[in-house]
Design a protein around this motif. Sequence first.
Motif, mmCIF file in Angstrom:
data_model
loop_
_atom_site.group_PDB
_atom_site.id
_atom_site.type_symbol
_atom_site.label_atom_id
_atom_site.label_comp_id
_atom_site.label_asym_id
_atom_site.label_seq_id
_atom_site.Cartn_x
_atom_site.Cartn_y
_atom_site.Cartn_z
ATOM 1 N N LEU A 1 0.846 -1.183 0.163
ATOM 2 C CA LEU A 1 -0.029 0.072 -0.159
ATOM 3 C C LEU A 1 0.881 1.082 -0.076
ATOM 4 O O LEU A 1 0.571 2.209 -0.815
ATOM 5 C CB LEU A 1 -1.013 0.205 1.231
ATOM 6 N N GLY A 2 1.944 1.141 0.928
ATOM 7 C CA GLY A 2 2.844 2.575 0.738
ATOM 8 C C GLY A 2 3.621 2.764 -0.468
ATOM 9 O O GLY A 2 3.390 3.886 -0.923
ATOM 10 N N GLY A 3 4.165 1.603 -0.832
ATOM 11 C CA GLY A 3 4.738 1.975 -2.500
ATOM 12 C C GLY A 3 3.528 2.377 -3.334
ATOM 13 O O GLY A 3 3.994 3.118 -4.362
ATOM 14 N N SER A 4 2.307 1.724 -3.396
ATOM 15 C CA SER A 4 1.413 2.216 -4.336
ATOM 16 C C SER A 4 0.978 3.432 -4.305
ATOM 17 O O SER A 4 0.928 4.250 -5.318
ATOM 18 C CB SER A 4 0.255 1.165 -4.160
ATOM 19 N N THR B 1 1.796 6.050 -7.460
ATOM 20 C CA THR B 1 0.519 6.511 -7.904
ATOM 21 C C THR B 1 0.510 8.012 -8.016
ATOM 22 O O THR B 1 0.189 8.828 -9.057
ATOM 23 C CB THR B 1 -0.880 6.117 -7.258
ATOM 24 N N ALA B 2 0.801 8.544 -6.800
ATOM 25 C CA ALA B 2 0.785 10.250 -6.635
ATOM 26 C C ALA B 2 1.914 10.582 -7.531
ATOM 27 O O ALA B 2 1.525 11.764 -8.066
ATOM 28 C CB ALA B 2 1.099 10.494 -5.318
ATOM 29 N N LEU B 3 3.189 9.833 -7.773
ATOM 30 C CA LEU B 3 4.151 10.420 -8.491
ATOM 31 C C LEU B 3 3.685 10.482 -10.034
ATOM 32 O O LEU B 3 3.804 11.440 -10.725
ATOM 33 C CB LEU B 3 5.537 9.752 -8.479
ATOM 34 N N LEU B 4 3.117 9.282 -10.324
ATOM 35 C CA LEU B 4 2.719 9.328 -11.831
ATOM 36 C C LEU B 4 1.489 9.918 -12.249
ATOM 37 O O LEU B 4 1.382 10.331 -13.337
ATOM 38 C CB LEU B 4 2.473 7.795 -12.141
ATOM 39 N N LEU C 1 0.886 10.050 -16.509
ATOM 40 C CA LEU C 1 1.112 9.011 -16.705
ATOM 41 C C LEU C 1 0.328 7.829 -16.239
ATOM 42 O O LEU C 1 -0.220 8.199 -14.972
ATOM 43 C CB LEU C 1 2.674 8.298 -16.540
ATOM 44 N N PRO C 2 -0.058 6.734 -16.760
ATOM 45 C CA PRO C 2 -1.038 5.637 -16.325
ATOM 46 C C PRO C 2 -0.539 5.121 -14.761
ATOM 47 O O PRO C 2 0.701 4.598 -14.763
ATOM 48 C CB PRO C 2 -1.021 4.434 -17.422
ATOM 49 N N PRO C 3 -1.430 5.012 -13.736
ATOM 50 C CA PRO C 3 -0.849 4.458 -12.437
ATOM 51 C C PRO C 3 -0.429 3.062 -12.695
ATOM 52 O O PRO C 3 0.370 2.625 -11.880
ATOM 53 C CB PRO C 3 -1.990 4.660 -11.520
ATOM 54 N N GLN D 1 -19.448 14.830 -0.818
ATOM 55 C CA GLN D 1 -18.369 14.767 -1.393
ATOM 56 C C GLN D 1 -17.318 16.013 -1.268
ATOM 57 O O GLN D 1 -17.643 17.073 -1.881
ATOM 58 C CB GLN D 1 -18.355 14.468 -2.949
ATOM 59 N N LEU D 2 -16.329 15.990 -0.520
ATOM 60 C CA LEU D 2 -15.625 17.197 -0.256
ATOM 61 C C LEU D 2 -14.557 17.363 -1.476
ATOM 62 O O LEU D 2 -13.935 18.331 -1.287
ATOM 63 C CB LEU D 2 -14.721 16.823 1.281
ATOM 64 N N LEU D 3 -14.342 16.407 -2.416
ATOM 65 C CA LEU D 3 -13.172 16.415 -3.609
ATOM 66 C C LEU D 3 -14.040 16.253 -4.796
ATOM 67 O O LEU D 3 -15.127 15.459 -4.744
ATOM 68 C CB LEU D 3 -12.092 15.469 -3.305
ATOM 69 N N ASP D 4 -13.642 17.000 -5.628
ATOM 70 C CA ASP D 4 -14.247 17.093 -6.911
ATOM 71 C C ASP D 4 -13.665 15.682 -7.630
ATOM 72 O O ASP D 4 -12.834 14.767 -7.280
ATOM 73 C CB ASP D 4 -14.281 18.095 -7.992
ATOM 74 N N LYS D 5 -14.036 15.345 -9.026
ATOM 75 C CA LYS D 5 -13.473 14.038 -9.900
ATOM 76 C C LYS D 5 -12.110 14.160 -9.964
ATOM 77 O O LYS D 5 -11.524 13.343 -10.262
ATOM 78 C CB LYS D 5 -14.216 13.931 -11.286
ATOM 79 N N GLN D 6 -11.506 15.538 -9.925
ATOM 80 C CA GLN D 6 -10.042 15.572 -10.159
ATOM 81 C C GLN D 6 -8.998 15.521 -8.950
ATOM 82 O O GLN D 6 -8.058 15.590 -8.833
ATOM 83 C CB GLN D 6 -9.672 16.972 -10.860
ATOM 84 N N GLY D 7 -9.973 15.333 -7.641
ATOM 85 C CA GLY D 7 -9.290 15.271 -6.640
ATOM 86 C C GLY D 7 -8.926 16.752 -5.813
ATOM 87 O O GLY D 7 -8.290 16.822 -4.776
#
Length: 663
Positions: free
Chosen positions: A15-18, A22-25, A30-32, A579-585
């Motif tokens: 989970l930590g690595g993911s 994912t945040a970096l990509l 780039l595709p996660p 929802q406190l975040l929109d679709k783009q986060g």
Amino acid sequence: MLENTDYFNQVMIILGGSVISTALLRRLRLPPVLGYLAVGLLIGPYAFQLIPNPDDLSFLSEFGLVFLLFSLGLEFSLGKMNALRKTVFGLGSSQVILCSFFFWSVLHFMLGFSSETSLIVAGALGLSSTAIVTQELTRWNELNSSHGHSAIGILLFQDLAAVIFLIMIPALAGTSDNSFSFAIGLILLKGVALFIVMLAVGKWLMPFIFHEISKTRSEELFVMTVLLVALTAAWITHALELSMALGAFLAGMMLGESHFKHQIEADIRPFRDILLGLFFVTVGMQLNYQVLIGNLHWVILGSIGLVLSKAFLIALLAQLLGKDKSSSIRTGLILAQGGEFGFALLTLALTNGLLEAKTASLVVAIIVFSIAVTPFLIRYNADICQRLIPNKPYEEVPPHNSEELAEATSELNKHIIVCGFGRVGQTVARFMRKESLPILALDNDPIRVQEATGGGENIFFGDSASRKVLEAAGLHRASLVVITVNEYEQTLSILRSVRALDYQIPVVVRTRDDSHLEDLKQAGATEVIPEALEGSLMLVTHVMTQMHIPFRRIARMVQTAREQRYQLLHGYFHGRLSQLLDKQGNPRVRLHPVKISNSCYAHGKTIEEIKLNSCQVQILRIHRKNEDIEHPEANIRLTSGDTLILQGLTDQIEQAESLIYSG
């Protein structure tokens, strides 16, 4: 056998690595899935060995496939499946047979592998990745396209073929108790019986169960029931020695007929996405980097050969079986990779002594490389297809290249260009026609263009974000551009293309809400119309009309709200399910009440003295006894009992509260 703490540690590592990858990509656009594969490679048994035995966590990846196929099944009703039967059993069976025979011939006659080894490797390479293809097709909204349907139909047959291959391997090794023909017949019999049972359960039992569950109004119970149904279907097929993913797909397909479909889909999505990420991590663990580095040239050549040959064979088959040229090519590009079932075949063959470890590692590396390039092939399949057949980009609609578009619109002047011809775009067109105003629509959905063209609409196929297309549509002669597409990124891309051409033309932009209103204004939008806020104003107009408030007063209030860029309507009081975040986060603007007491730092001070501007928070109004002070001035002094209605983002409001209470 791992201890519980070992399981926990390994899951935490994954989970930590993911999360980090994912945040970096995401930042790099780039595709996660590439991040998941990289994490698997690094923490797996061939690199840092943080997880020395990936098989201990294989159940997590299986769950990912189960939920993926379950959500996919929701999209395919019995009617759709009936329409796809020729694709599943015609194109699907032809693809598996042709691709497997081609790879077997290359491996056996050209590379000198034994017949058994060649057959196993050919079977692994002939299958495609259900997980990544369906995920990426959904991501780019191509699941219900012509090539999307063809790809899904082939993948469904591949799932059945994978079961046959898994039965075949013990038979080839001489460890199977049953004859091969008997085993295949038994599988088919089980499959037919399962389909009939699932059909009956889905038609008569499931709607009753979900109807009763919905009466409780318990979200937890509803979600648990969805999870139980998906996992039960997978467990049943596993007990029958069939694919778990196949059972989940059938369960989803049966529930897709009910009116609970959309709620189920929304509830299952978080579980599906998380577990799919874990699945791709386990795929990355299969990659031996030492074999990869030592045979990098063979891996690259093998990956290129796999992708090119498979794309060509699938495109050729699809066209021979009646699919149009563009759809055939796009289907081939989408399914050009190896698949997750290939890893299962290779592992079983290795266990049964039919495959050498080095050969298995090479094939795994080739499949992983092909999976890594798949997100790009799916994302740009239309562009690649257009380059391959430039004069005929799509067969479903009358072809329109930029020269033809320019010629067809050459006599248009002072016209309105509508970018996106969905529900809103079509509504705009209807009203413009009533006023006899010239209109030209652009849309990149070939089926919609075909349907609208048949209905007499002046619509052309094209990417509205392309400057070449905009110029061909006569942007320099147009009087107005209306952007009605759904996605913010696409809207912004179109808007920037219009402004990059440097024509001083008004641009009206439609958005779902106010989350990107200021960004679009800064990008050059003349007017931004948030759909949700305009709907609120329309509702208010009707309510006030029913209360016999003079229409001029209503119109003045509504116009003021529009002139103030909907300031009155920005944000709202959030509830438990908001929802406190929109679709783009990105965080959404919200409202929050803060009551002033004698002990507050703000008591007796003016708004200016509190310095809330430093938090970028506005005081929308002050509720004081029986009156509301709208947009209070900075010199108003706050007293005990006042309630401030703050407007801003969550973290900004928290800072503002701290200033108000303690300074």
